[in-house]
Motif scaffolding. Structure first.
Motif, PDB file in Angstrom:
ATOM      1  N   ARG A  65       0.789  -1.333   0.228  1.00 16.23           N
ATOM      2  CA  ARG A  65       0.346   0.071   0.475  1.00 16.23           C
ATOM      3  C   ARG A  65       0.797   1.875  -0.055  1.00 16.23           C
ATOM      4  NH1 ARG A  65      -3.263  -2.317   3.174  1.00 16.23           N
ATOM      5  NH2 ARG A  65      -2.252  -1.524   5.248  1.00 16.23           N
ATOM      6  N   LYS A  66       1.364   1.447   0.803  1.00 16.74           N
ATOM      7  CA  LYS A  66       2.828   2.143   0.813  1.00 16.74           C
ATOM      8  C   LYS A  66       3.654   2.516  -0.559  1.00 16.74           C
ATOM      9  CE  LYS A  66       3.776   1.841   5.759  1.00 16.74           C
ATOM     10  NZ  LYS A  66       4.778   1.671   6.500  1.00 16.74           N
ATOM     11  N   LEU A  67       3.914   1.673  -1.281  1.00 13.14           N
ATOM     12  CA  LEU A  67       4.799   1.735  -2.389  1.00 13.14           C
ATOM     13  C   LEU A  67       3.643   2.265  -3.745  1.00 13.14           C
ATOM     14  CD1 LEU A  67       6.709   0.437  -4.464  1.00 13.14           C
ATOM     15  CD2 LEU A  67       5.881  -1.318  -4.439  1.00 13.14           C
ATOM     16  N   TRP A 110     -15.451  -2.776   2.324  1.00 11.59           N
ATOM     17  CA  TRP A 110     -14.847  -3.663   3.331  1.00 11.59           C
ATOM     18  C   TRP A 110     -16.251  -3.322   4.784  1.00 11.59           C
ATOM     19  CZ3 TRP A 110     -14.744  -3.014   8.630  1.00 11.59           C
ATOM     20  CH2 TRP A 110     -14.191  -1.959   9.573  1.00 11.59           C
ATOM     21  N   PRO A 111     -17.015  -4.974   4.286  1.00 12.21           N
ATOM     22  CA  PRO A 111     -18.173  -4.609   5.492  1.00 12.21           C
ATOM     23  C   PRO A 111     -18.144  -4.454   6.720  1.00 12.21           C
ATOM     24  CG  PRO A 111     -17.974  -6.997   4.890  1.00 12.21           C
ATOM     25  CD  PRO A 111     -16.659  -6.135   4.186  1.00 12.21           C
ATOM     26  N   LEU A 112     -19.068  -2.806   7.194  1.00 14.06           N
ATOM     27  CA  LEU A 112     -18.437  -3.379   8.990  1.00 14.06           C
ATOM     28  C   LEU A 112     -19.680  -4.043   9.411  1.00 14.06           C
ATOM     29  CD1 LEU A 112     -17.320  -1.070  11.100  1.00 14.06           C
ATOM     30  CD2 LEU A 112     -18.994   0.102  10.928  1.00 14.06           C
ATOM     31  N   GLY A 113     -20.356  -4.354   9.148  1.00 22.28           N
ATOM     32  CA  GLY A 113     -21.927  -4.933   9.103  1.00 22.28           C
ATOM     33  C   GLY A 113     -23.498  -4.175   8.690  1.00 22.28           C
ATOM     34  N   GLU A 114     -24.233  -5.343   9.699  1.00 22.48           N
ATOM     35  CA  GLU A 114     -25.700  -5.155   8.511  1.00 22.48           C
ATOM     36  C   GLU A 114     -26.194  -3.675   9.930  1.00 22.48           C
ATOM     37  OE1 GLU A 114     -28.327  -8.634   8.279  1.00 22.48           O
ATOM     38  OE2 GLU A 114     -29.052  -7.833  10.568  1.00 22.48           O
ATOM     39  N   ARG A 166     -32.634  -5.010   5.471  1.00 24.11           N
ATOM     40  CA  ARG A 166     -31.571  -4.232   6.143  1.00 24.11           C
ATOM     41  C   ARG A 166     -30.289  -3.967   5.530  1.00 24.11           C
ATOM     42  NH1 ARG A 166     -30.833  -6.964  12.289  1.00 24.11           N
ATOM     43  NH2 ARG A 166     -33.040  -6.128  13.122  1.00 24.11           N
ATOM     44  N   PRO A 167     -30.084  -2.652   5.472  1.00 22.17           N
ATOM     45  CA  PRO A 167     -28.461  -2.624   4.038  1.00 22.17           C
ATOM     46  C   PRO A 167     -27.308  -3.725   5.150  1.00 22.17           C
ATOM     47  CG  PRO A 167     -29.477  -0.640   5.424  1.00 22.17           C
ATOM     48  CD  PRO A 167     -30.177  -1.552   5.621  1.00 22.17           C
ATOM     49  N   LEU A 168     -26.249  -3.132   3.852  1.00 27.18           N
ATOM     50  CA  LEU A 168     -25.159  -2.822   4.381  1.00 27.18           C
ATOM     51  C   LEU A 168     -24.565  -2.405   5.220  1.00 27.18           C
ATOM     52  CD1 LEU A 168     -23.427  -5.982   5.179  1.00 27.18           C
ATOM     53  CD2 LEU A 168     -22.389  -5.281   3.410  1.00 27.18           C
ATOM     54  N   LEU A 169     -23.673  -1.922   5.838  1.00 30.19           N
ATOM     55  CA  LEU A 169     -22.789  -0.610   6.461  1.00 30.19           C
ATOM     56  C   LEU A 169     -21.366  -1.052   5.646  1.00 30.19           C
ATOM     57  CD1 LEU A 169     -22.152   2.686   7.019  1.00 30.19           C
ATOM     58  CD2 LEU A 169     -22.201   1.733   9.677  1.00 30.19           C
ATOM     59  N   CYS A 170     -21.235  -0.205   5.111  1.00 31.13           N
ATOM     60  CA  CYS A 170     -19.062  -0.480   4.355  1.00 31.13           C
ATOM     61  C   CYS A 170     -18.687   0.837   4.641  1.00 31.13           C
ATOM     62  CB  CYS A 170     -19.708  -1.120   2.665  1.00 31.13           C
ATOM     63  SG  CYS A 170     -20.594  -2.591   2.552  1.00 31.13           S
ATOM     64  N   VAL A 171     -17.404   0.263   4.693  1.00 31.13           N
ATOM     65  CA  VAL A 171     -15.887   1.529   4.274  1.00 31.13           C
ATOM     66  C   VAL A 171     -15.080   0.979   3.570  1.00 31.13           C
ATOM     67  CG1 VAL A 171     -15.017   2.040   6.167  1.00 31.13           C
ATOM     68  CG2 VAL A 171     -16.731   1.170   7.064  1.00 31.13           C
ATOM     69  N   SER A 172     -14.938   2.643   3.196  1.00 31.70           N
ATOM     70  CA  SER A 172     -13.605   2.460   2.336  1.00 31.70           C
ATOM     71  C   SER A 172     -12.467   1.398   2.783  1.00 31.70           C
ATOM     72  CB  SER A 172     -13.723   3.762   1.641  1.00 31.70           C
ATOM     73  OG  SER A 172     -13.068   4.909   2.883  1.00 31.70           O
ATOM     74  N   PRO A 173     -11.569   1.995   2.050  1.00 28.37           N
ATOM     75  CA  PRO A 173     -10.015   0.891   2.402  1.00 28.37           C
ATOM     76  C   PRO A 173      -9.669   1.815   3.558  1.00 28.37           C
ATOM     77  CG  PRO A 173     -10.396   0.843  -0.248  1.00 28.37           C
ATOM     78  CD  PRO A 173     -12.084   1.684  -0.203  1.00 28.37           C
ATOM     79  N   ASP A 174      -9.549   3.148   2.965  1.00 24.31           N
ATOM     80  CA  ASP A 174      -9.274   4.245   3.298  1.00 24.31           C
ATOM     81  C   ASP A 174      -9.722   4.756   5.323  1.00 24.31           C
ATOM     82  OD1 ASP A 174     -11.392   5.885   3.201  1.00 24.31           O
ATOM     83  OD2 ASP A 174      -9.384   6.982   2.333  1.00 24.31           O
TER      84      ASP A 174
END
Length: 148
Positions: free
Chosen positions: A32-34, A88-92, A118-126
């Motif tokens: 990721r750093k590269l 990435w999924p944080l949860g329902e 219920r929808p899925l709560l997702c998070v960006s990679p950062d």
């Protein structure tokens, strides 16, 4: 012949070998750093007047007016966020709490989703962006309504 005393003996400390998971995480972090170092900054283009079709603006204004009881108006400009290709999924989502002004009054709402809606709560990679994906609901004049 000399005798070795306890003070002159060298202590041997065994280091634990890193786990496979720790090594994978370290390799991923280095990759990721590269990639960040190799990334070229994107050239900025001149802003367009309004890249959104008028029909979408009219549809959003109509929904806003129906929900709030206020006439929609332009209050400012903001950049459209970049939607990541990977999340990435944080949860329902069990529910959502929000505050809105309706008919001149600030109201606080909590909507609890039915289990099958219920929808899925997702998070960006950062980790800086939350996204609500899927679910069986519709937002309308009365707020969030489950479909099911």
């Amino acid at each position: 012949m000399t005798k070795q005393t306890g003070a002159s003996k060298r202590a041997t400390v065994k280091k634990k070998a890193p786990t496979a998971a720790a090594l994978r995480a370290e390799v991923a972090d280095l990759k990721r750093k590269l990639a960040d170092l190799q990334a070229k900054p994107k050239a900025k283009r001149a802003p367009r007047r309004n890249p959104v079709p008028r029909s979408s603006v009219a549809q959003a204004a109509k929904a806003f007016t129906a929900f709030t009881g206020h006439q929609a108006e332009v209050i400012g400009k903001m950049e459209k966020p970049v939607i990541p290709d990977v999340v990435w999924p944080l949860g329902e989502m069990i529910g959502v709490s929000y505050a809105a002004v309706r008919d001149g009054q600030r109201e606080e709402y909590y909507h609890e989703f039915k289990e099958n809606c219920r929808p899925l709560l997702c998070v960006s990679p950062d980790g800086k962006q939350l996204l609500v994906l899927g679910g069986r609901y519709k937002v309308g004049e009365t707020g969030i309504n489950d479909k099911g």
